[in-house]
Design an enzyme around this catalytic site. Sequence first.
Site, short mmCIF file in Angstrom:
data_model
loop_
_atom_site.label_atom_id
_atom_site.label_comp_id
_atom_site.label_asym_id
_atom_site.label_seq_id
_atom_site.Cartn_x
_atom_site.Cartn_y
_atom_site.Cartn_z
N HIS A 1 83.68 -55.71 -36.84
CA HIS A 1 84.47 -54.79 -36.03
C HIS A 1 83.66 -54.44 -34.77
O HIS A 1 82.42 -54.46 -34.80
CB HIS A 1 84.77 -53.54 -36.86
CG HIS A 1 85.62 -52.53 -36.17
ND1 HIS A 1 85.10 -51.60 -35.30
CD2 HIS A 1 86.96 -52.29 -36.21
CE1 HIS A 1 86.07 -50.83 -34.85
NE2 HIS A 1 87.21 -51.23 -35.38
N VAL B 1 82.45 -51.88 -33.31
CA VAL B 1 81.32 -50.95 -33.31
C VAL B 1 80.18 -51.42 -34.20
O VAL B 1 79.13 -50.77 -34.25
CB VAL B 1 81.75 -49.53 -33.76
CG1 VAL B 1 82.76 -48.95 -32.78
CG2 VAL B 1 82.29 -49.53 -35.18
N LYS B 2 80.35 -52.55 -34.89
CA LYS B 2 79.30 -53.04 -35.77
C LYS B 2 78.21 -53.76 -34.97
O LYS B 2 78.27 -53.86 -33.74
CB LYS B 2 79.89 -53.97 -36.84
CG LYS B 2 80.92 -53.31 -37.73
CD LYS B 2 80.37 -52.10 -38.46
CE LYS B 2 81.23 -51.66 -39.64
NZ LYS B 2 82.60 -51.28 -39.30
N THR B 3 77.21 -54.29 -35.65
CA THR B 3 76.03 -54.84 -34.98
C THR B 3 76.37 -56.03 -34.10
O THR B 3 75.81 -56.20 -33.02
CB THR B 3 74.97 -55.23 -36.03
OG1 THR B 3 74.84 -54.16 -36.97
CG2 THR B 3 73.63 -55.48 -35.36
#
Length: 387
Positions: free
Chosen positions: A192, A194-196
């Site tokens: 997603h 906002v993930k790394t």
Amino acid sequence: MSARPFLPYGRQTIEDDDVQAVADALRGDFLTTGPTVAAFEAAVAQKVGAAHAVAASNGTATLHLAMMALGVGEGNVCIVPSVTFLATANCARYVGAEVVFADVDPDSGLMTPDTLAEALKRAEGRRVKAVLPVHLRGDVVDLPGLKALADEAGAVLVDDAPHALGSTAVFGNQASTVGDCRWSAMASFSFHPVKTIATGEGGMLTTNDGALAGRLRALRSHGMSRPAGADPWIYEMAEPGFNYRLPDINCALGLSQLAKLDRFAERRRTLAARYKALLPPLAPVVRLASSPGHSKPVLHLLTVLIDFATAGVTRAEVVARLAEQGIGSQVHYIPVHNQPYYRQRYGALDLPGAQAWYDRCLTLPLFPGMADADVDRVVEALKAALD
């Protein structure tokens, strides 16, 4: 309202080569079910040190596939920590299993061997089929300790690791990378925004079990498989699956982003270290969430614990005051056992660690595109919000 740019709690970092990678995929022969999917899977498996990786449409889909592949179903119980996103618990319900919520350490938000042991007692002799610990914020749970308890209960351990791509740990003298599945049957990742790393939407399961990987691949594509030696148009469906495929377009972005993981990880660690250096003057009202000694995280979330009562201000007031200064924040998470669906199904539960975590937690901005000065700005804004 601040005239400076708004700082969300998290956001993707998309660069020109990422855009070019997607454009190249769009101009290619395959928009989905093509060679870029296999290339992305191979790259993720190599990065985390697992034998196999299976891409899926999102992180929730990976958890659903994991439960199906393990044969979890009616009459079974899955144990999940209450401090997590809804999907960790919901994946058990998708296949008809019941959920037993484990408490968490109030200062880290993590499931521990002690909280798992207590949850196993509450399972009341029912068949516990899977245990799904969450590497909350990117901090790594005590995998060997949890695995020992899961094994004793006859359950399978599945890492829920959407926050933890790039995180590592040292257990005794054994180094481990989240996703290498040394201690678990599978690990689940999310991409997603906002993930790394980001693929828009997307997820990945890693495993060292070839048969399990084959089953996951069939289940993500309607349950179809092609018999060896059959005519090329022949396919068989041994059981119904789902359309959980991840298109080549997304995988092209994922490959480009994965090549930057080390850089993103280093930047996140640098920013987290700056928070750690700047927050002590706000103690004891504010402190960072604790990190287990074995954990070497790449933090996805920068979470602080705030004594709102001592500060004489509510969390809602702090969130609003931060927003007025152009600072985004979030709460990770509302304990899942308190959601209306689960309260109706299982009644009220007393999980004091989860409640203590929820009462104090607030997530502050952390993403690779931040400058060092942005951390200073966030800490000053938090100090002002707490008055």
